[in-house]
Write a protein that holds these residues in place. Structure first.
Motif, PDB file in Angstrom:
ATOM      1  N   ALA A  53       2.260   9.100  -7.988  1.00 43.38           N
ATOM      2  CA  ALA A  53       3.274   8.041  -8.095  1.00 43.38           C
ATOM      3  C   ALA A  53       2.918   6.838  -7.225  1.00 43.38           C
ATOM      4  O   ALA A  53       2.971   5.689  -7.676  1.00 43.38           O
ATOM      5  CB  ALA A  53       4.640   8.596  -7.700  1.00 43.38           C
ATOM      6  N   ALA A  54       2.519   7.107  -5.978  1.00 42.59           N
ATOM      7  CA  ALA A  54       2.165   5.999  -5.085  1.00 42.59           C
ATOM      8  C   ALA A  54       0.886   5.321  -5.572  1.00 42.59           C
ATOM      9  O   ALA A  54       0.772   4.086  -5.536  1.00 42.59           O
ATOM     10  CB  ALA A  54       1.988   6.515  -3.653  1.00 42.59           C
ATOM     11  N   GLU A  70      -3.981   5.956 -19.738  1.00 42.05           N
ATOM     12  CA  GLU A  70      -3.028   4.843 -19.662  1.00 42.05           C
ATOM     13  C   GLU A  70      -3.380   3.908 -18.490  1.00 42.05           C
ATOM     14  O   GLU A  70      -3.311   2.689 -18.624  1.00 42.05           O
ATOM     15  CB  GLU A  70      -1.621   5.408 -19.481  1.00 42.05           C
ATOM     16  N   GLU A  71      -3.749   4.494 -17.367  1.00 38.42           N
ATOM     17  CA  GLU A  71      -4.129   3.676 -16.209  1.00 38.42           C
ATOM     18  C   GLU A  71      -5.416   2.907 -16.480  1.00 38.42           C
ATOM     19  O   GLU A  71      -5.542   1.734 -16.108  1.00 38.42           O
ATOM     20  CB  GLU A  71      -4.277   4.566 -14.965  1.00 38.42           C
ATOM     21  N   ARG A  72      -6.363   3.567 -17.138  1.00 37.80           N
ATOM     22  CA  ARG A  72      -7.631   2.872 -17.442  1.00 37.80           C
ATOM     23  C   ARG A  72      -7.385   1.673 -18.343  1.00 37.80           C
ATOM     24  O   ARG A  72      -8.032   0.639 -18.206  1.00 37.80           O
ATOM     25  CB  ARG A  72      -8.614   3.841 -18.115  1.00 37.80           C
ATOM     26  N   ALA A 129       0.827  -1.211   0.000  1.00 34.65           N
ATOM     27  CA  ALA A 129       0.000   0.000   0.000  1.00 34.65           C
ATOM     28  C   ALA A 129       0.867   1.270   0.000  1.00 34.65           C
ATOM     29  O   ALA A 129       0.351   2.368   0.196  1.00 34.65           O
ATOM     30  CB  ALA A 129      -0.936  -0.008   1.203  1.00 34.65           C
ATOM     31  N   GLN A 130       2.182   1.099  -0.233  1.00 38.53           N
ATOM     32  CA  GLN A 130       3.114   2.239  -0.317  1.00 38.53           C
ATOM     33  C   GLN A 130       3.174   3.036   0.984  1.00 38.53           C
ATOM     34  O   GLN A 130       3.337   4.250   0.983  1.00 38.53           O
ATOM     35  CB  GLN A 130       2.731   3.172  -1.494  1.00 38.53           C
ATOM     36  N   LEU A 131       3.074   2.310   2.100  1.00 43.24           N
ATOM     37  CA  LEU A 131       3.073   2.971   3.404  1.00 43.24           C
ATOM     38  C   LEU A 131       4.422   2.810   4.114  1.00 43.24           C
ATOM     39  O   LEU A 131       4.641   3.403   5.174  1.00 43.24           O
ATOM     40  CB  LEU A 131       1.937   2.376   4.259  1.00 43.24           C
ATOM     41  N   LEU A 162      -1.934   0.654  -7.815  1.00 38.85           N
ATOM     42  CA  LEU A 162      -2.742   0.139  -8.922  1.00 38.85           C
ATOM     43  C   LEU A 162      -2.036  -1.031  -9.596  1.00 38.85           C
ATOM     44  O   LEU A 162      -2.638  -2.083  -9.857  1.00 38.85           O
ATOM     45  CB  LEU A 162      -2.973   1.275  -9.924  1.00 38.85           C
ATOM     46  N   ASP A 163      -0.743  -0.868  -9.857  1.00 42.26           N
ATOM     47  CA  ASP A 163       0.020  -1.957 -10.490  1.00 42.26           C
ATOM     48  C   ASP A 163      -0.034  -3.220  -9.646  1.00 42.26           C
ATOM     49  O   ASP A 163      -0.217  -4.316 -10.166  1.00 42.26           O
ATOM     50  CB  ASP A 163       1.478  -1.536 -10.705  1.00 42.26           C
ATOM     51  N   LYS A 164       0.142  -3.079  -8.342  1.00 43.77           N
ATOM     52  CA  LYS A 164       0.084  -4.234  -7.428  1.00 43.77           C
ATOM     53  C   LYS A 164      -1.274  -4.926  -7.514  1.00 43.77           C
ATOM     54  O   LYS A 164      -1.367  -6.145  -7.614  1.00 43.77           O
ATOM     55  CB  LYS A 164       0.286  -3.776  -5.969  1.00 43.77           C
TER      56      LYS A 164
END
Ligand SMILES: Nc1ncnc2c1ncn2[C@@H]1O[C@H](COP(=O)(O)OP(=O)(O)OP(=O)(O)O)[C@@H](O)[C@H]1O
Ligand SMILES: [Mg+2]
Length: 230
Positions: A191-192, A217-219, A134-136, A197-199
């Motif tokens: 960025a996070a 691009e994300e969609r 979770a980028q924490l 999202l990638d994970k």
């Protein structure tokens, strides 16, 4: 006959006996009438095991309500919701096994660790990895008490984005086969958010994510998009 109106229930806390953890679902002719007469009619939707679906639609089209119907926090006025296991077989669901991140997720006045594990000691060994997903990690490493840092609800010692990351880690740590994320990254920096999202999209889980602010691009990273209309 009197039309059944939205019945807002307490979240299910006890496992539904004899039920299976759902990996997929379908909804057919699903509709919901609110006390004020407002009606939401859903298109028929089928989400297959492992699929990554982006759920979009303007404010008020019923995205969050669909998740509440799926997890049993709201009752439909008509139509069917079916659940399926990993092999695509229809099952009687244990809806407490659905990973669900509500739009307004709640933190408890306890440690970050307890907020991730929800007091389940068996999950403690996985909390660190989930926090990392979770980028924490950077924040946790900077806190002298690490994961044992208390969440001070009055003092606001966590930023809005950090709180969302804690809640994301809470959903992640349970390893559910079906994960419903309602705007889970809206307060997290670009960025996070992209890393999270990638994970999510690389996981084996079935993921349905509601988001407003994704780039094209994300969609395109999703298998498909389901758009709700008023
Ligand atoms: N408990 C309720 N009582 C009456 N109306 C409700 C209730 N919950 C939701 N609604 C209405 O149902 C519609 C759908 O709400 P919902 O929260 O599902 O929308 P949403 O698509 O998630 O919107 P957003 O993008 O703003 O989060 C809205 O018109 C809302 O006002
Ligand atoms: Mg919503």
């Amino acid at each position: 006959m009197q039309e059944k109106i939205l019945d807002l229930r307490q979240p299910l806390t006890k496992a539904e006996e004899g039920g299976t953890a759902p990996a997929a679902f379908s909804v057919k002719d699903l509709r919901l009438t609110f006390a004020n007469g407002h009606e939401i009619k859903y298109p028929d939707i089928q989400v297959k095991p492992g699929e990554k679906v982006l759920l979009t639609g303007a404010n008020g089209t019923g995205k969050s309500t669909l998740f509440k119907l799926l997890v049993g926090e709201a009752a439909a006025s008509g139509g069917q919701i079916s659940f399926f296991d990993q092999a695509g077989k229809k099952v009687k669901p244990d809806r407490t096994k659905i990973g669900y991140l509500p739009q307004q997720a709640v933190l408890l006045p306890s440690s970050v660790m307890n907020n991730i594990t929800m007091f389940d000691p068996e999950l403690e060994s996985k909390a660190k990895a989930s926090a990392a997903d979770a980028q924490l990690s950077e924040a946790v490493d900077s806190w002298p008490q690490g994961l044992e840092t208390p969440v001070d609800l009055a003092g606001d010692n966590l930023s809005g984005g950090q709180k969302q990351k804690v809640v994301l880690a809470r959903a992640e740590v349970r390893d559910s086969q079906l994960l419903l994320v309602d705007e889970g990254t809206s307060a997290i920096d670009q960025a996070a958010g992209r890393k999270i999202l990638d994970k999510l999209l690389q996981s084996k889980q079935t993921v349905v994510l509601i988001a407003h602010n994704l780039t094209k691009e994300e969609r395109d990273l999703f298998d498909r998009e389901v758009a709700l209309r008023a």
